[in-house]
Design a protein around this motif. Structure first.
Motif, PDB file in Angstrom:
ATOM      1  N   ILE A 135       0.772  -1.093  -0.065  1.00  0.00           N
ATOM      2  CA  ILE A 135       0.030   0.125   0.126  1.00  0.00           C
ATOM      3  C   ILE A 135       0.842   1.297  -0.145  1.00  0.00           C
ATOM      4  O   ILE A 135       1.843   1.448   0.959  1.00  0.00           O
ATOM      5  N   ASP A 136       0.942   1.813  -1.062  1.00  0.00           N
ATOM      6  CA  ASP A 136       1.701   3.168  -1.385  1.00  0.00           C
ATOM      7  C   ASP A 136       1.064   4.460  -0.676  1.00  0.00           C
ATOM      8  O   ASP A 136       0.028   4.752  -1.390  1.00  0.00           O
ATOM      9  N   CYS A 137       1.795   4.729   0.466  1.00  0.00           N
ATOM     10  CA  CYS A 137       0.896   5.604   1.229  1.00  0.00           C
ATOM     11  C   CYS A 137       1.397   7.353   0.982  1.00  0.00           C
ATOM     12  O   CYS A 137       1.293   8.134   1.622  1.00  0.00           O
ATOM     13  N   ASN A 138       2.389   7.241  -0.060  1.00  0.00           N
ATOM     14  CA  ASN A 138       3.077   8.688  -0.346  1.00  0.00           C
ATOM     15  C   ASN A 138       2.010   9.671  -0.476  1.00  0.00           C
ATOM     16  O   ASN A 138       2.367  10.847  -0.044  1.00  0.00           O
ATOM     17  N   PRO A 139       0.845   9.447  -1.163  1.00  0.00           N
ATOM     18  CA  PRO A 139      -0.186  10.580  -1.375  1.00  0.00           C
ATOM     19  C   PRO A 139      -1.053  10.749  -0.197  1.00  0.00           C
ATOM     20  O   PRO A 139      -1.538  11.902   0.172  1.00  0.00           O
ATOM     21  N   LEU A 140      -1.026  10.052   0.903  1.00  0.00           N
ATOM     22  CA  LEU A 140      -1.859  10.020   2.111  1.00  0.00           C
ATOM     23  C   LEU A 140      -1.517  11.051   3.094  1.00  0.00           C
ATOM     24  O   LEU A 140      -0.260  11.029   3.770  1.00  0.00           O
ATOM     25  N   ASP A 141      -2.410  11.949   3.163  1.00  0.00           N
ATOM     26  CA  ASP A 141      -2.184  13.055   4.246  1.00  0.00           C
ATOM     27  C   ASP A 141      -2.980  12.829   5.487  1.00  0.00           C
ATOM     28  O   ASP A 141      -2.701  13.605   6.507  1.00  0.00           O
ATOM     29  N   TYR A 142      -4.109  12.199   5.534  1.00  0.00           N
ATOM     30  CA  TYR A 142      -4.920  11.824   6.478  1.00  0.00           C
ATOM     31  C   TYR A 142      -5.712  10.461   6.454  1.00  0.00           C
ATOM     32  O   TYR A 142      -5.899  10.081   5.653  1.00  0.00           O
ATOM     33  N   ILE A 143      -5.657   9.947   7.733  1.00  0.00           N
ATOM     34  CA  ILE A 143      -6.144   8.630   7.964  1.00  0.00           C
ATOM     35  C   ILE A 143      -7.246   8.657   9.060  1.00  0.00           C
ATOM     36  O   ILE A 143      -6.725   8.985  10.258  1.00  0.00           O
ATOM     37  N   SER A 144      -8.622   8.369   9.140  1.00  0.00           N
ATOM     38  CA  SER A 144      -9.301   8.414  10.244  1.00  0.00           C
ATOM     39  C   SER A 144      -9.378   7.086  10.684  1.00  0.00           C
ATOM     40  O   SER A 144      -8.974   6.078  10.200  1.00  0.00           O
ATOM     41  N   SER A 145     -10.249   6.983  12.026  1.00  0.00           N
ATOM     42  CA  SER A 145     -10.407   5.421  12.493  1.00  0.00           C
ATOM     43  C   SER A 145     -11.171   4.397  11.399  1.00  0.00           C
ATOM     44  O   SER A 145     -11.004   3.298  11.659  1.00  0.00           O
ATOM     45  N   SER A 146     -12.068   5.220  10.545  1.00  0.00           N
ATOM     46  CA  SER A 146     -12.675   4.129   9.601  1.00  0.00           C
ATOM     47  C   SER A 146     -11.637   3.691   8.532  1.00  0.00           C
ATOM     48  O   SER A 146     -11.437   2.579   8.193  1.00  0.00           O
ATOM     49  N   GLY A 147     -10.364   4.586   8.319  1.00  0.00           N
ATOM     50  CA  GLY A 147      -9.290   3.993   7.334  1.00  0.00           C
ATOM     51  C   GLY A 147      -8.567   3.249   8.075  1.00  0.00           C
ATOM     52  O   GLY A 147      -8.150   2.049   7.568  1.00  0.00           O
ATOM     53  N   LEU A 148      -8.024   3.329   9.432  1.00  0.00           N
ATOM     54  CA  LEU A 148      -7.467   2.280  10.167  1.00  0.00           C
ATOM     55  C   LEU A 148      -8.103   1.028  10.312  1.00  0.00           C
ATOM     56  O   LEU A 148      -7.281   0.046  10.192  1.00  0.00           O
ATOM     57  N   ARG A 149      -9.479   1.025  10.496  1.00  0.00           N
ATOM     58  CA  ARG A 149     -10.071  -0.300  10.624  1.00  0.00           C
ATOM     59  C   ARG A 149      -9.864  -1.175   9.056  1.00  0.00           C
ATOM     60  O   ARG A 149      -9.668  -2.271   9.145  1.00  0.00           O
ATOM     61  N   VAL A 150      -9.955  -0.136   8.004  1.00  0.00           N
ATOM     62  CA  VAL A 150      -9.705  -0.990   6.818  1.00  0.00           C
ATOM     63  C   VAL A 150      -8.481  -1.691   6.679  1.00  0.00           C
ATOM     64  O   VAL A 150      -8.032  -2.742   6.203  1.00  0.00           O
ATOM     65  N   VAL A 151      -7.172  -0.901   7.074  1.00  0.00           N
ATOM     66  CA  VAL A 151      -5.897  -1.191   7.011  1.00  0.00           C
ATOM     67  C   VAL A 151      -5.824  -2.470   7.945  1.00  0.00           C
ATOM     68  O   VAL A 151      -5.176  -3.510   7.440  1.00  0.00           O
ATOM     69  N   LEU A 152      -6.228  -2.565   9.298  1.00  0.00           N
ATOM     70  CA  LEU A 152      -6.436  -3.447  10.134  1.00  0.00           C
ATOM     71  C   LEU A 152      -6.933  -4.862   9.586  1.00  0.00           C
ATOM     72  O   LEU A 152      -6.266  -5.953   9.407  1.00  0.00           O
TER      73      LEU A 152
END
Length: 99
Positions: free
Chosen positions: A44-61
């Protein structure tokens, strides 16, 4: 919509600038067929990623758990310091591989 690059069982997903309540469901739907594959090597290339919410954390987990269960690997690449801090604060850094 994330950009997805595939080379055999190596898949790279390039994130959007944000993974939040608004688009986490779409990101999850994009990942689901990939993380279900046995032996997948997911980056998962996170170079463009500036913000992750709890919803995003759940998807990554969920992605990490599915990839591991299917005997694959997952790595987060290009994680910015502010995003790494979120992973550190939530304890995700202990089990997510980051480069």
């Amino acid at each position: 919509m994330s950009e997805i690059k595939r080379d055999g069982n190596q898949v790279t997903v390039i994130t959007n600038a944000r993974i939040d309540t608004i688009n986490a469901g779409e990101f999850e739907r994009e990942l689901n067929p990939i993380i279900a594959e046995p032996g997948i090597n997911l980056t998962i290339d996170c170079n463009p990623l500036d913000y992750i919410s709890s919803s995003g954390l759940r998807v990554v987990l969920k992605a990490q758990k599915a990839v591991s269960a299917n005997k694959g690997t997952m790595v987060l690449k290009g994680v910015k310091p502010a995003i790494k801090k979120v992973f550190d604060m939530t304890g995700f850094s202990r089990f997510l591989k980051m480069e």
